[in-house]
Design an enzyme around this catalytic site. Structure first.
Site, PDB file in Angstrom:
ATOM      1  CG  HIS A 119      -1.682   1.220   1.465  1.00 31.86           C
ATOM      2  ND1 HIS A 119      -1.314   2.162   2.410  1.00 31.86           N
ATOM      3  CD2 HIS A 119      -2.812   1.709   0.885  1.00 31.86           C
ATOM      4  CE1 HIS A 119      -2.170   3.153   2.409  1.00 31.86           C
ATOM      5  NE2 HIS A 119      -3.085   2.907   1.491  1.00 31.86           N
ATOM      6  CD  GLU A 155      -2.526   2.653  -3.723  1.00 33.20           C
ATOM      7  OE1 GLU A 155      -3.031   3.793  -3.703  1.00 33.20           O
ATOM      8  OE2 GLU A 155      -2.932   1.718  -3.019  1.00 33.20           O
ATOM      9  CG  HIS A 156      -0.212   6.112  -0.586  1.00 36.28           C
ATOM     10  ND1 HIS A 156      -0.690   7.165   0.155  1.00 36.28           N
ATOM     11  CD2 HIS A 156      -1.204   5.183  -0.599  1.00 36.28           C
ATOM     12  CE1 HIS A 156      -1.924   6.893   0.570  1.00 36.28           C
ATOM     13  NE2 HIS A 156      -2.246   5.690   0.142  1.00 36.28           N
ATOM     14  CD  GLU A 199      -4.754   5.546   3.779  1.00 38.68           C
ATOM     15  OE1 GLU A 199      -5.195   4.480   3.283  1.00 38.68           O
ATOM     16  OE2 GLU A 199      -3.921   6.271   3.203  1.00 38.68           O
TER      17      GLU A 199
END
Length: 429
Positions: free
Chosen positions: A67, A70-71, A142
């Site tokens: 993840h 991906e960012h 987040e």
């Protein structure tokens, strides 16, 4: 370029495997206004233990790194690549699941330019120590945001109950502690291993010319060099059959308690129509037992055990499968008991009549056909199924042949005392 005719849907799918191993699929939809494209890799949050490309010894990387990667892919030396899409009127995004990472855009015009940008930015990583440290703060916020959401905690708390060792039990974004250990070097190592074209696929759906689109991608890939493709060696955990925890309760700032019942599925390594049949049978089973038209759901509602926020879901990916059932309730213990009664009643054959199955199948077929009006649905679902060794376009023909014995078989496989768990969220105090 190969052409496949899907007669039942009156569709034509075009396919080509590039010289570097990249699989490309084009579904021309002349009646669509927008084009949707997705560039995905078979790499998700569960891939935290593997042998890096070109090495012999396995490594275990921090949870949440897929993840995190991906960012970071959107940030380049020249700035945020999202701005390039925005300037052309395109909408771009990305997501990470347990088993895949996908980058996507949709646009009504300048599709070729946007497609080149999609291919280039995903295949040109750029990480710095400074940008990685900055991202830790962003993703940390987040993680804390999701930790404060009762629905999210209920969902992942149920999964945590099911699994002893499998990384599916860990939040896709990781934890504050795990992301603190992510470095630029680890990101590049994960990228080199999992972002090789041979581990990726492109799907384009919309009013495009298949020949021109494939020629564009072929030319784009031909200008780039990649390491020789190797089979990715993932280290699978030794996961016991039964659930890790039968019952767990958490206190949060909620007004109404939540009760979730989880069913840990079996991974038998099946692919193709056989795996699809089992998946669809499990989905039909849950729909027959807990769908809006089921007598059980009406009974739970009349007993004041559920609200409109009651839901159920079945997830199957390579290496794991599970079902989650539940929602808001004023009586969490009683709801847990009733869901279990319904499940074990189904295993004994109660509530699984042919007439009900026929009705549910018609509903599911209608939903599937309506979903084909969305290029986003087609692209994302095709990639998901393709990475699991299943053909999305086989859903309808397989679904039509499923009978009561298939659904009863799903109940027998899924429902057993050692595979069921309960997770509750209750008000503090």
């Amino acid at each position: 370029m190969k052409e496949v005719l899907i007669e039942q849907l009156n569709e034509r799918l075009f396919f080509e495997k590039m010289d570097n191993g990249l699989d490309v699929y084009i579904l021309p939809k002349k009646e669509f206004f927008q084009t949707f494209a997705v560039f995905a890799t078979k790499y998700g949050s569960v891939d935290n233990h593997f042998v890096p490309l070109g090495k012999e010894e396995p490594v275990r990387v921090p949870d949440g790194i897929a993840h995190f990667l991906e960012h970071k892919m959107f940030e380049k030396k020249t700035g945020d690549v999202l701005q390039a899409f925005t300037r052309r009127g395109a909408s771009a995004n990305a997501y990470t699941t347990f088993t895949r990472t996908a980058y996507l855009f949709s646009s009504a015009d300048r599709v070729k330019e946007n497609l080149r940008t999609l291919l280039d930015f995903v295949q040109e990583p750029y990480f710095t120590d400074q940008s990685v440290e900055k991202e830790k703060g962003i993703i940390g916020q987040e993680i804390q945001m999701y930790n404060d959401q009762p629905d999210w905690r209920a969902y992942f708390g149920t999964i945590e109950n099911m699994y002893h060792h499998h990384p599916v039990k860990i939040d896709i974004a990781g934890t504050l502690e795990s992301i603190s250990r992510i470095t630029k070097e680890l990101l590049y190592e994960c990228y080199r291993t999992f972002y090789h074209p041979a581990n990726m696929a492109v799907f384009v759906a919309g009013p495009v010319d298949p020949g021109e689109t494939l020629a564009l991608i072929r030319e784009n890939q031909g200008k780039k060099s990649f390491a020789r493709p190797e089979e990715i060696r993932r280290i699978d955990p030794d996961e016991p059959e039964g659930v890790a925890t039968k019952f767990r309760k958490m206190e949060m700032n909620v007004q109404t308690p939540k009760c979730m019942v989880g069913i840990k599925g079996r991974d038998e390594g099946k692919t193709g129509d056989e795996a699809l049949r089992e998946e669809l049978a499990a989905e039909l089973l849950l729909e027959m037992l807990f769908g809006k038209s089921s007598p059980h759901r009406e009974g739970l509602y009349n007993e004041d055990l559920i609200t409109d926020r009651f839901y159920f879901d079945y997830s199957r990916e390579s290496g794991f499968a599970f079902a989650v059932i539940g929602g808001d309730t004023k009586h969490p213990d009683r709801l847990n008991e009733r869901i279990r009664e319904i499940l074990f009643g189904a295993k004994a054959g109660t509530g699984l009549e042919e007439a009900g199955l026929v009705r549910i199948k018609k509903k599911k077929i209608g939903e599937f056909l309506r979903a084909f009006n969305s290029p986003e649905f087609i692209a994302n679902q095709f990639i998901k199924y393709r990475f699991n060794g299943i053909d999305l376009f086989r859903v309808l023909p397989v679904l039509e042949t499923i009978g009561c014995q298939d659904v009863i078989g799903a109940a027998e496989r899924l429902i057993s005392e050692d595979r069921i768990t309960c997770f509750q969220i209750v008000p503090k105090g």
